[in-house]
Design an enzyme around this catalytic site. Structure first.
Site, PDB file in Angstrom:
ATOM      1  N   GLU A 197     -20.107  83.102 -40.616  1.00  0.00           N
ATOM      2  CA  GLU A 197     -21.059  83.071 -41.732  1.00  0.00           C
ATOM      3  C   GLU A 197     -20.998  81.756 -42.496  1.00  0.00           C
ATOM      4  O   GLU A 197     -22.013  81.264 -42.989  1.00  0.00           O
ATOM      5  CB  GLU A 197     -20.815  84.249 -42.674  1.00  0.00           C
ATOM      6  CG  GLU A 197     -20.839  85.617 -42.000  1.00  0.00           C
ATOM      7  CD  GLU A 197     -22.073  85.882 -41.157  1.00  0.00           C
ATOM      8  OE1 GLU A 197     -21.960  86.543 -40.123  1.00  0.00           O
ATOM      9  OE2 GLU A 197     -23.174  85.401 -41.512  1.00  0.00           O
TER      10      GLU A 197
ATOM     11  N   MET B 241     -24.052  88.915 -43.212  1.00  0.00           N
ATOM     12  CA  MET B 241     -25.306  88.185 -43.379  1.00  0.00           C
ATOM     13  C   MET B 241     -25.064  86.958 -44.240  1.00  0.00           C
ATOM     14  O   MET B 241     -24.513  87.053 -45.327  1.00  0.00           O
ATOM     15  CB  MET B 241     -26.349  89.114 -44.026  1.00  0.00           C
ATOM     16  CG  MET B 241     -27.667  88.428 -44.330  1.00  0.00           C
ATOM     17  SD  MET B 241     -28.458  87.774 -42.843  1.00  0.00           S
ATOM     18  CE  MET B 241     -29.193  86.283 -43.496  1.00  0.00           C
TER      19      MET B 241
END
Length: 948
Positions: free
Chosen positions: A361, A326
């Site tokens: 990411e 994330m």
């Protein structure tokens, strides 16, 4: 973020493919899919939880109140697993209103006040709080309307419990080498769970600055998006850490962690401090990711021509993590297997997966964080871009990984899903949380990346890069829609003497090689709308008549009997090479049919060069025969990606009746002489699912003949594999998958070798170093006897290597012992000895097992309610489980069972996209087997196989 961990052909917050490539063959053709949810807001006036009328009836927040700045104070107690907090939000009103609507979910609010500053005077008044749980909203009611243009601050005191699931502000645990269980708390907010940690305007367009304060015990370390400014002792044994104020950003990117992690750090060329955090016992596995992150951050700063705006970037490996990773700004969180590299035990595909995840990411720090989609319907602007940038960046920063060899094989995976009626356009309307979660699927990630690759190939790399740099600069710290990107792209002219005319780039007539391509300059917006606003993709049919090449496009549908014409047309940037010319020719097909004229007649023509285009091609008349002949006679005349795309397209055309199964199988016979990863993987991806369907029906004889044919086809390549870790990443991934495949098909030389290796490994109590590329094959053979299974399970408990654990876990699901498989399902679901994050992969692993699939399907049905509590509706985890337990069925009886079960559920379950996808897939499997099974049986007896 990044998708699910092992299902390369699957899911969602994970650069698809972060798991060893080879697992995709086993877990193959998992798919993800979307409901026709009702999109209306409640017309009745909603009632708050205390029975009063709630003043807002829409899922989306009103736009007339905007947050400017949040002050967050969070105090978590890792013993009682609760937390309390105070949120102060500075807001402005654009019209007078006395109600402030924002999000809050599972928080107990004890007090809310409104502060107003007029000149020097500060006034405070209490706010009445109403809660409306169905929309996860609260209303704060003031005595009199807020004045437009004044600055107000809302102060909310609240408390909550750390989430038991893997979202919001949640509890994670790990066991030290000595066996002590330690607790930490971490966050995962995307898409809609920041509201579980603090009351907020939890939509991506409400960007604000955040000042975070965390209270903790002295033995813990707190991390957040920004660097620590100071630590203050507020009471004995209680420290408050103050973090610097963030840049303007969306709520879903806020993050904080309270743990006892250790870290290692390096500084980039431009002075940014990059650190990797992990549990103390695993920090020695952080070096590879740290080096990759520094290299990639330098690459992106240069490529985007925009400096990374924060002073630091942390990468943290969290022991419990649902998805892959994330992209929280400045504090990226990862599943341990997506970040930690064990030099002893990690495989080549781990190295590739970690590099791609870190790259994905970091790309988000620009695409997603700096420039964010206005609403989740355009999630692909975040995810498709980050997925595509994995390819662009890693090709340059880690050329030895040879990403270009296999990256776009992912486009074939997503086409399997995108060909279904239950697919959805890349950009598609969503409203509630479950629909938003469903957007994190292959279509947003992989199709998004595939069409961007096609656009870059069409515009040229330089023009494409200038367009995205302009887009990022223009919209920094703002929110965008689909068309903003196309408008930025369209305003760039190539630097090759092209002039600007009427808002388009026009070429002088002498550049004839691509004259048809850009006569009037590219209308990027019109072209790309055909790829983002329509679902599916085109089938291009090519008919050669002398020098004339007739082209026709139609919407590709699986079923030959699917006559419902959608009338979709695409602007297709066709490319081709011929037997007379290997320089790439280009043609933009905008109409249903067109003709191009070749300078001379040719023996063969191959469209979609290098598989850069998101379309498939059918060659009429003897077109396929001449390409088959080319593969048999001189396959290296065309690139390995071109060979892979011929294999893929041939089998897609069997599904819709354009090509016979015999012709497609004949085409694969050339694989006897193939050595490159992409065509071999594609061959396995097309052929393995055929025997996987047979395994779930009583078709033992033909199934065994088919496996024997595959072994004969690839025997030379299998026999040539050394049982070592030598060679390039591609060679190593090929070895790993081929040996696993050979052992699974009971190829005796493979099994004997694996057994010998396992004996040696077991006698050394697992301390003998197995080559990491062969461990999967060795373990898959070892689990076939109970002692081997038990030994591997005990190793699973003590291993510190996530690669080794993933490989053991996969092997345990391959066992042919029903008791072991049932035990594994029960234990995995408890989430005690085996982490709950692993369960979706365990269930779908057992679901693909010829002995285990009835157990997995039964387990899914019996535990559905508990599963949807632990893994929310619309999540990629739920998709993995639904698809993994059902999509290899191919009988009408099973179809009725699946339909019956899902239609008996509450509407919100039966409407899930993955349910619609799996039902369609089963219907297609039934049709396919009815039509092709007997033909395969006969073909397996034919003369040509005697030559293998």
């Amino acid at each position: 973020g990044s998708l699910s961990k092992k299902m390369i052909s699957l899911s969602v917050k994970w650069p698809l493919g972060t798991m060893p490539f080879l697992l995709s063959s086993l877990l193959i053709l998992l798919a993800v899919s979307t409901p026709s949810w009702c999109q209306s807001s409640d017309t009745t006036s909603p009632k708050a939880s205390n029975g009063s009328p709630f003043p807002w009836n829409k899922i989306r927040l009103p736009e007339h109140i905007s947050p400017v700045h949040y002050d967050l104070m969070i105090h978590a107690n890792l013993t009682t697993l609760t937390f309390e907090g105070t949120t102060q939000i500075e807001i402005t009103a654009s019209q007078p209103t006395s109600t402030i609507i924002l999000h809050s979910h599972r928080l107990q609010i004890s007090k809310a006040t409104l502060k107003k500053r007029v000149g020097e005077r500060l006034t405070t008044e209490p706010l009445r709080v109403l809660e409306y749980p169905p929309h996860e909203q609260i209303a704060l009611l003031a005595h009199k309307p807020l004045v437009v243009g004044l600055q107000y601050t809302v102060v909310i005191d609240y408390a909550g419990a750390l989430s038991e699931h893997l979202n919001g502000f949640y509890k994670s645990t790990y066991r030290t080498k000595e066996g002590e269980v330690r607790v930490l708390a971490s966050t995962h907010f995307e898409p809609t769970t920041a509201r579980m940690a603090f009351p907020c305007f939890d939509e991506p367009a409400f960007k604000a600055n955040f000042s975070v304060k965390i209270r903790r015990e002295p033995r813990h370390l707190a991390l957040s998006n920004m660097p620590l400014v100071e630590s203050v002792t507020v009471a004995e044994g209680l420290i408050e850490d103050h973090f610097d104020v963030t840049v303007k950003m969306s709520t879903y990117l806020v993050a904080f962690i309270i743990s006892d992690f250790k870290s290692i750090s390096k500084i980039t060329k431009s002075g940014i401090k990059v650190s990797v955090y992990a549990v103390p016992d695993k920090i020695h596995q952080a070096d590879y990711a740290l080096d990759a992150a520094v290299t990639l951050l330098d690459f992106y700063e240069d490529y985007f021509s925009i400096p990374y705006p924060l002073p630091k970037q942390d990468l943290a490996a969290i022991p419990d993590f649902e998805v892959g990773a994330m992209e929280n700004w400045g504090l990226i969180t990862y599943r341990e297997s997506a970040l930690l590299f064990d030099a002893e035990k990690s495989s080549a595909s781990n190295k590739l997966g970690i590099t791609l995840t870190v790259s994905h990411e970091l790309a988000h720090q620009w695409f997603g964080n700096l420039v964010t989609m206005e609403w989740w319907n355009d999630l692909w602007l975040n995810e498709g871009f980050a997925k595509f940038m994995e390819f662009v960046s890693v090709t340059v920063t880690h050329p030895e990984l040879k990403v270009e060899d296999y990256f776009f094989g992912k486009c074939f995976h997503v086409m399997e899903v995108d060909a279904l009626n239950s697919s959805h356009p890349v950009s598609t309307p969503v409203e509630n949380s479950a629909q938003i979660r469903e957007m994190f699927d292959e279509v947003s990630y992989v199709k998004g990346a595939c069409i961007l690759n096609m656009l870059r190939d069409y515009l040229s790399a330089d023009v494409f890069k200038s367009g995205i740099v302009q887009y990022l600069q223009k919209y920094s710290y703002k929110n965008t829609k689909n068309e903003d990107l196309w408008n930025s792209m369209a305003s760039i002219c190539p630097a090759d003497g092209t002039q600007r005319m009427d808002g388009f780039c026009s070429r002088s007539s002498h550049s004839s090689s691509s004259s048809h391509w850009r006569q009037e300059g590219p209308d990027v917006k019109t072209m790309m709308n055909t790829w983002t606003l329509q679902k599916g993709f085109p089938l291009i049919t090519i008919t050669v008549r002398g020098r004339n090449v007739h082209m026709k496009q139609e919407h590709y549908r699986k079923g030959p009997d699917d006559t419902s014409e959608t009338g979709y047309l695409w602007h297709v940037p066709l490319t081709f090479i011929t037997s007379k010319s290997d320089s790439v020719q280009r043609f933009l097909l905008k109409t249903e049919t067109d003709v191009l004229i070749l300078p001379e007649e040719v023996e063969w023509i191959k469209f979609n060069v290098g598989m850069n285009g998101y379309y498939i091609v059918h060659y009429e008349d003897d077109g396929w025969d001449s390409l088959s002949g080319l593969l048999r006679g001189a396959h290296t005349t065309i690139s390995s990606n071109d060979r892979a795309s011929l294999i893929n397209n041939a089998f897609q055309l069997v599904s819709n009746g354009k090509l016979s199964i015999e012709k497609a199988l004949d085409l694969t016979l050339y694989l006897k002489h193939e050595t490159e990863i992409m065509p071999v993987f594609q061959g396995l991806n097309e052929l393995i699912p055929m025997y996987k369907l047979m395994e779930k029906r009583d078709m033992k004889e033909v199934e065994n003949q088919f496996k024997a044919f595959l072994i004969r086809l690839l025997r030379d390549l299998i026999d040539n594999q050394t049982w070592t870790d030598e060679g390039s990443v591609s060679q190593r991934m090929l070895r790993s998958r081929l040996l696993l495949f050979a052992c699974m098909c009971k190829y005796q030389p493979c099994i004997q070798r694996a057994e010998a290796y396992f004996r040696e490994w077991k006698e050394a109590n697992g301390n003998f170093s197995l080559p990491s590329d062969v461990t999967l094959a060795v373990f898959s053979v070892a689990v076939q006897n109970p002692e081997g299974w038990d030994f591997l399970y005990s190793k699973y408990q003590s291993s510190l290597s996530s690669t080794e654990k993933d490989e053991i876990e996969l092997a345990l699901t391959i066992s042919q012992n029903k008791e072991k498989l049932q035990w594994l399902l029960d234990e995995g679901f408890k989430g005690d000895k085996i982490k709950l994050q692993e369960f979706p992969h365990i269930l779908s692993g057992v679901g693909r097992n010829p002995v285990g699939y009835p157990l997995a399907w039964q387990f899914l049905r019996e535990n559905w309610d508990k599963l949807t509590q632990k893994f929310e509706l619309g999540s990629s985890s739920l998709t993995i489980m639904v698809v993994g337990t059902t999509n290899q069925f191919s009988t009408r009886a099973r179809l009725e069972e699946v339909k019956g079960f899902f239609s008996s559920l509450k509407e919100n379950s039966s409407q899930l996209r993955c349910v619609q996808q799996t039902i369609e897939t089963i219907e297609e499997n039934i049709r396919w087997m009815d039509k092709n099974f007997d033909k395969i049986r006969v073909w397996l007896q034919s003369e040509k196989l005697a030559l293998l």
